[in-house]
Design a protein around this motif. Structure first.
Motif, PDB file in Angstrom:
ATOM      1  N   ILE A 321       0.844  -1.207   0.000  1.00 43.25           N
ATOM      2  CA  ILE A 321       0.000   0.000   0.000  1.00 43.25           C
ATOM      3  C   ILE A 321       0.878   1.256   0.000  1.00 43.25           C
ATOM      4  CG2 ILE A 321      -1.665   1.339   1.360  1.00 43.25           C
ATOM      5  CD1 ILE A 321      -2.904  -1.326   2.277  1.00 43.25           C
ATOM      6  N   VAL A 322       1.871   1.278   0.908  1.00 45.64           N
ATOM      7  CA  VAL A 322       2.753   2.451   0.998  1.00 45.64           C
ATOM      8  C   VAL A 322       3.513   2.625  -0.329  1.00 45.64           C
ATOM      9  CG1 VAL A 322       4.729   3.469   2.200  1.00 45.64           C
ATOM     10  CG2 VAL A 322       2.975   2.265   3.513  1.00 45.64           C
ATOM     11  N   SER A 323       3.925   1.509  -0.934  1.00 47.52           N
ATOM     12  CA  SER A 323       4.654   1.553  -2.195  1.00 47.52           C
ATOM     13  C   SER A 323       3.827   2.233  -3.286  1.00 47.52           C
ATOM     14  CB  SER A 323       5.013   0.120  -2.601  1.00 47.52           C
ATOM     15  OG  SER A 323       5.390   0.085  -3.945  1.00 47.52           O
ATOM     16  N   LEU A 324       2.549   1.840  -3.369  1.00 44.27           N
ATOM     17  CA  LEU A 324       1.682   2.449  -4.392  1.00 44.27           C
ATOM     18  C   LEU A 324       1.478   3.942  -4.097  1.00 44.27           C
ATOM     19  CD1 LEU A 324      -0.228   2.286  -6.833  1.00 44.27           C
ATOM     20  CD2 LEU A 324      -2.063   1.721  -5.235  1.00 44.27           C
ATOM     21  N   ALA A 325       1.219   4.255  -2.814  1.00 51.42           N
ATOM     22  CA  ALA A 325       1.001   5.656  -2.428  1.00 51.42           C
ATOM     23  C   ALA A 325       2.239   6.492  -2.781  1.00 51.42           C
ATOM     24  CB  ALA A 325       0.701   5.732  -0.931  1.00 51.42           C
ATOM     25  N   ASP A 326       3.411   5.925  -2.506  1.00 46.20           N
ATOM     26  CA  ASP A 326       4.687   6.594  -2.760  1.00 46.20           C
ATOM     27  C   ASP A 326       4.859   6.860  -4.266  1.00 46.20           C
ATOM     28  OD1 ASP A 326       7.264   7.554  -2.375  1.00 46.20           O
ATOM     29  OD2 ASP A 326       8.187   5.571  -2.317  1.00 46.20           O
ATOM     30  N   SER A 327       4.669   5.822  -5.087  1.00 46.73           N
ATOM     31  CA  SER A 327       4.845   5.978  -6.527  1.00 46.73           C
ATOM     32  C   SER A 327       3.809   6.931  -7.107  1.00 46.73           C
ATOM     33  CB  SER A 327       4.709   4.620  -7.224  1.00 46.73           C
ATOM     34  OG  SER A 327       5.695   3.772  -6.746  1.00 46.73           O
ATOM     35  N   PHE A 328       2.567   6.811  -6.621  1.00 46.06           N
ATOM     36  CA  PHE A 328       1.505   7.685  -7.128  1.00 46.06           C
ATOM     37  C   PHE A 328       1.872   9.145  -6.869  1.00 46.06           C
ATOM     38  CE2 PHE A 328      -2.482  10.037  -6.674  1.00 46.06           C
ATOM     39  CZ  PHE A 328      -3.115   9.711  -7.872  1.00 46.06           C
ATOM     40  N   ASP A 329       2.366   9.428  -5.661  1.00 49.01           N
ATOM     41  CA  ASP A 329       2.735  10.819  -5.351  1.00 49.01           C
ATOM     42  C   ASP A 329       3.927  11.266  -6.204  1.00 49.01           C
ATOM     43  OD1 ASP A 329       2.308  13.246  -3.706  1.00 49.01           O
ATOM     44  OD2 ASP A 329       4.380  12.835  -3.098  1.00 49.01           O
ATOM     45  N   ALA A 330       4.876  10.342  -6.446  1.00 48.20           N
ATOM     46  CA  ALA A 330       6.042  10.693  -7.269  1.00 48.20           C
ATOM     47  C   ALA A 330       5.607  11.034  -8.691  1.00 48.20           C
ATOM     48  CB  ALA A 330       7.038   9.533  -7.272  1.00 48.20           C
ATOM     49  N   MET A 331       4.617  10.274  -9.205  1.00 47.30           N
ATOM     50  CA  MET A 331       4.172  10.510 -10.583  1.00 47.30           C
ATOM     51  C   MET A 331       3.326  11.779 -10.709  1.00 47.30           C
ATOM     52  SD  MET A 331       3.221   6.795 -12.205  1.00 47.30           S
ATOM     53  CE  MET A 331       2.468   5.922 -10.850  1.00 47.30           C
ATOM     54  N   THR A 332       2.639  12.141  -9.624  1.00 44.58           N
ATOM     55  CA  THR A 332       1.689  13.252  -9.726  1.00 44.58           C
ATOM     56  C   THR A 332       2.236  14.576  -9.173  1.00 44.58           C
ATOM     57  OG1 THR A 332       0.672  12.506  -7.671  1.00 44.58           O
ATOM     58  CG2 THR A 332      -0.394  11.794  -9.706  1.00 44.58           C
ATOM     59  N   THR A 333       3.536  14.611  -8.866  1.00 52.64           N
ATOM     60  CA  THR A 333       4.137  15.889  -8.438  1.00 52.64           C
ATOM     61  C   THR A 333       5.320  16.218  -9.348  1.00 52.64           C
ATOM     62  OG1 THR A 333       5.340  14.602  -6.759  1.00 52.64           O
ATOM     63  CG2 THR A 333       3.494  15.887  -5.975  1.00 52.64           C
ATOM     64  N   ASP A 334       5.595  17.511  -9.510  1.00 49.92           N
ATOM     65  CA  ASP A 334       6.726  17.935 -10.350  1.00 49.92           C
ATOM     66  C   ASP A 334       8.043  17.578  -9.677  1.00 49.92           C
ATOM     67  OD1 ASP A 334       4.979  19.042 -12.163  1.00 49.92           O
ATOM     68  OD2 ASP A 334       5.070  21.051 -11.253  1.00 49.92           O
ATOM     69  N   ARG A 335       9.018  17.117 -10.466  1.00 50.19           N
ATOM     70  CA  ARG A 335      10.383  16.867  -9.977  1.00 50.19           C
ATOM     71  C   ARG A 335      11.327  17.826 -10.702  1.00 50.19           C
ATOM     72  NH1 ARG A 335      10.353  12.187  -6.319  1.00 50.19           N
ATOM     73  NH2 ARG A 335       8.242  12.593  -5.600  1.00 50.19           N
ATOM     74  N   PRO A 336      12.534  17.991 -10.208  1.00 44.19           N
ATOM     75  CA  PRO A 336      13.415  18.974 -10.861  1.00 44.19           C
ATOM     76  C   PRO A 336      13.685  18.649 -12.320  1.00 44.19           C
ATOM     77  CG  PRO A 336      14.598  17.654  -9.229  1.00 44.19           C
ATOM     78  CD  PRO A 336      13.147  17.415  -9.012  1.00 44.19           C
ATOM     79  N   TYR A 337      13.695  17.366 -12.661  1.00 41.65           N
ATOM     80  CA  TYR A 337      14.053  16.994 -14.032  1.00 41.65           C
ATOM     81  C   TYR A 337      12.847  16.653 -14.898  1.00 41.65           C
ATOM     82  CZ  TYR A 337      14.034  12.849 -11.056  1.00 41.65           C
ATOM     83  OH  TYR A 337      13.706  11.924 -10.110  1.00 41.65           O
ATOM     84  N   ARG A 338      11.650  16.746 -14.353  1.00 39.17           N
ATOM     85  CA  ARG A 338      10.457  16.494 -15.183  1.00 39.17           C
ATOM     86  C   ARG A 338       9.204  17.072 -14.529  1.00 39.17           C
ATOM     87  NH1 ARG A 338       7.667  13.501 -12.102  1.00 39.17           N
ATOM     88  NH2 ARG A 338       8.524  11.721 -10.971  1.00 39.17           N
ATOM     89  N   ARG A 339       8.215  17.350 -15.399  1.00 35.44           N
ATOM     90  CA  ARG A 339       6.913  17.805 -14.901  1.00 35.44           C
ATOM     91  C   ARG A 339       6.128  16.583 -14.446  1.00 35.44           C
ATOM     92  NH1 ARG A 339       5.573  22.689 -13.954  1.00 35.44           N
ATOM     93  NH2 ARG A 339       3.466  22.456 -14.782  1.00 35.44           N
ATOM     94  N   ARG A 340       5.091  16.806 -13.685  1.00 37.33           N
ATOM     95  CA  ARG A 340       4.278  15.650 -13.290  1.00 37.33           C
ATOM     96  C   ARG A 340       3.535  15.090 -14.502  1.00 37.33           C
ATOM     97  NH1 ARG A 340      -0.865  17.407  -9.657  1.00 37.33           N
ATOM     98  NH2 ARG A 340      -1.735  19.080 -10.908  1.00 37.33           N
ATOM     99  N   ARG A 341       3.140  13.834 -14.386  1.00 36.79           N
ATOM    100  CA  ARG A 341       2.485  13.185 -15.531  1.00 36.79           C
ATOM    101  C   ARG A 341       0.978  13.425 -15.505  1.00 36.79           C
ATOM    102  NH1 ARG A 341       5.488   7.443 -14.977  1.00 36.79           N
ATOM    103  NH2 ARG A 341       4.161   6.822 -16.707  1.00 36.79           N
ATOM    104  N   SER A 342       0.353  13.320 -16.660  1.00 31.58           N
ATOM    105  CA  SER A 342      -1.100  13.527 -16.731  1.00 31.58           C
ATOM    106  C   SER A 342      -1.788  12.330 -16.044  1.00 31.58           C
ATOM    107  CB  SER A 342      -1.555  13.597 -18.183  1.00 31.58           C
ATOM    108  OG  SER A 342      -1.427  12.307 -18.771  1.00 31.58           O
ATOM    109  N   PHE A 343      -3.040  12.527 -15.664  1.00 28.98           N
ATOM    110  CA  PHE A 343      -3.734  11.438 -14.970  1.00 28.98           C
ATOM    111  C   PHE A 343      -3.871  10.226 -15.889  1.00 28.98           C
ATOM    112  CE2 PHE A 343      -7.550   9.329 -13.149  1.00 28.98           C
ATOM    113  CZ  PHE A 343      -6.969   8.978 -11.939  1.00 28.98           C
ATOM    114  N   GLU A 344      -4.102  10.496 -17.168  1.00 30.25           N
ATOM    115  CA  GLU A 344      -4.230   9.415 -18.151  1.00 30.25           C
ATOM    116  C   GLU A 344      -2.953   8.564 -18.182  1.00 30.25           C
ATOM    117  OE1 GLU A 344      -5.586  10.926 -21.824  1.00 30.25           O
ATOM    118  OE2 GLU A 344      -5.752   8.941 -22.740  1.00 30.25           O
TER     119      GLU A 344
END
Ligand SMILES: [Fe+2]
Length: 419
Positions: A321-344
């Motif tokens: 559960i924590v793993s999914l929550a962690d990855s989901f947050d990583a994908m849906t927030t901006d990082r220095p080297y990339r913008r966040r991904r679209s929901f699709e």
């Protein structure tokens, strides 16, 4: 049958009734009232009262019959008088006994006689006067016999034990309440400490502000959707807050590198789940498995995760559960080297990686929780608040989620059939 035998059987029956009444878990005042009625009925007495005197001062009426409650409450007792009841004979408790050494009786003699009280019997339990039973005379006008005294003594003792037990239970309940409050306070302190830690972890990583807190909240939402108990849900929220605590020992420059890091830095960063476990394991957490959830939040179902390369069944559900929550947050927030991904894009990632990186059941639960919120079926919009207002807008979002859930359920159905 001789009248005396008949009386004995009657008394014995009354005592049995009294025992049952006292052992009952019902209303305390009702228990004392019924006990008094049994006592009065057994000896055909006109009036009586059971009073509480756990300390000096005015008598507190618990049950009364044939007397004014206020009249009973107007009597008072002091420590010395309470003691003078200890060791006295029942005949000494007769109001009309002019030679009695009982100070309470001598002091209140006239008033007691005026109220029609003829006998004042102490309830003595474990060497202490728990209360008094005030009794009027017999309806027949006869004097109390020795048999009557025996009956009174036995029944009064029964009532006294009942009151004493009730007091003990009350004290226990009070203490249990105090313990509960202390425990709740400790838990609140623990939670505050955990949040402070989460903030400390997130401050170190300047690009992922609020990451730990969001992972805690997403984990909680997923666990609740999966039907976990309130206690377990609280536990996984804490695990989410603390999952990256091991980053506290990783060099700040590696965490904050504004580009994808090299292999050496990457292996340094990958130490954080084990380091987190080392930090959390010696602490006595009020919830189960928190150190293990931190240790295994980068494991994958296909065994390609770290630190232990565990596979599906070996990974604790909480860590999944924590793993999914962690990855989901990583994908849906901006990082220095990339913008966040679209929901699709995110939904596509979750679909492709279910069964490889993520547990399909966990992904399906998260998708259901998001869908409920998108459809306005939840009280508050917690996920929307974390993702920003516009992220989950648009009709396609609902379709993406329903399709994902349908696919994952079909997968798990097919999987169940193979076994
Ligand atoms: Fe991590």
């Amino acid at each position: 049958m001789e009248p005396s035998t008949q009386k004995l059987i009657h008394t014995f029956g009354a005592l049995a009734d009294l025992g049952q009444e006292i052992a009952g878990t019902g209303d305390f005042t009702e228990m004392v009232r019924t006990s008094l009625h049994l006592l009065l009925g057994t000896l055909a007495l006109r009036r009586g009262a059971v009073v509480d005197c756990s300390g000096a001062g005015p008598l507190r009426c618990v049950a009364v019959w044939g007397l004014g409650e206020q009249a009973v409450n107007s009597f008072d007792i002091d420590e010395g008088e309470m003691e003078s009841f200890l060791g006295c004979e029942i005949a000494d408790s007769l109001v009309k006994n002019s030679s009695t050494a009982n100070r309470f009786l001598t002091r209140h003699h006239d008033k007691l006689a005026h109220e029609g009280i003829e006998l004042v019997v102490p309830m003595i339990v474990r060497g202490e006067v728990t209360g008094l039973v005030l009794l009027g005379g017999k309806a027949s006008g006869e004097e109390f016999s020795n048999d009557d005294f025996e009956t009174i003594r036995a029944m009064v003792r029964h009532i006294g034990v009942g009151i004493h037990t009730h007091r003990l239970l009350e004290q226990l309940a009070q203490r249990a309440g105090e313990n509960r409050r202390l425990y709740d306070e400790l838990r609140a302190i623990y939670r505050d400490t955990v949040r402070a830690f989460a903030a400390a972890i997130d401050i170190k990583d300047k690009y992922t502000q609020g990451h730990s807190e969001r992972v805690g909240k997403y984990s909680e939402i997923i666990a609740r959707e999966m039907g976990w108990s309130e206690e377990e849900v609280e536990g996984i929220q804490i695990a989410g807050y603390l999952h990256d605590i091991g980053k506290l020992i990783v060099d700040r420059d590696i965490i904050n590198a504004p580009y994808r890091i090299d292999a050496k830095s990457s292996s340094e960063l990958n130490r954080h789940p084990s380091a987190g476990y080392e930090i959390l394991a010696p602490i006595r957490h009020p919830y189960a498995d928190i150190p293990l959830m931190a240790k295994h939040h980068h494991e994958r179902l296909d065994g390609r995760g770290y630190p232990d390369g565990l596979t599906d069944e070996q990974i604790p559900l909480g860590a999944k559960i924590v793993s999914l929550a962690d990855s989901f947050d990583a994908m849906t927030t901006d990082r220095p080297y990339r913008r966040r991904r679209s929901f699709e894009d995110v939904v596509q990632d979750l679909r492709e990686n279910s069964g490889k990186q993520f547990d399909g059941k966990v992904v399906a639960a998260f998708a259901r929780a998001i869908l409920k919120e998108v459809r306005g079926e939840t009280k508050d919009r917690r996920i929307t608040k974390m993702l920003g207002k516009s992220y989950l807008e648009g009709e396609h979002v609902e379709t993406l989620l329903t399709d994902l859930i349908a696919d994952l359920e079909a997968d798990s159905h097919a999987k169940a059939q193979t076994f």
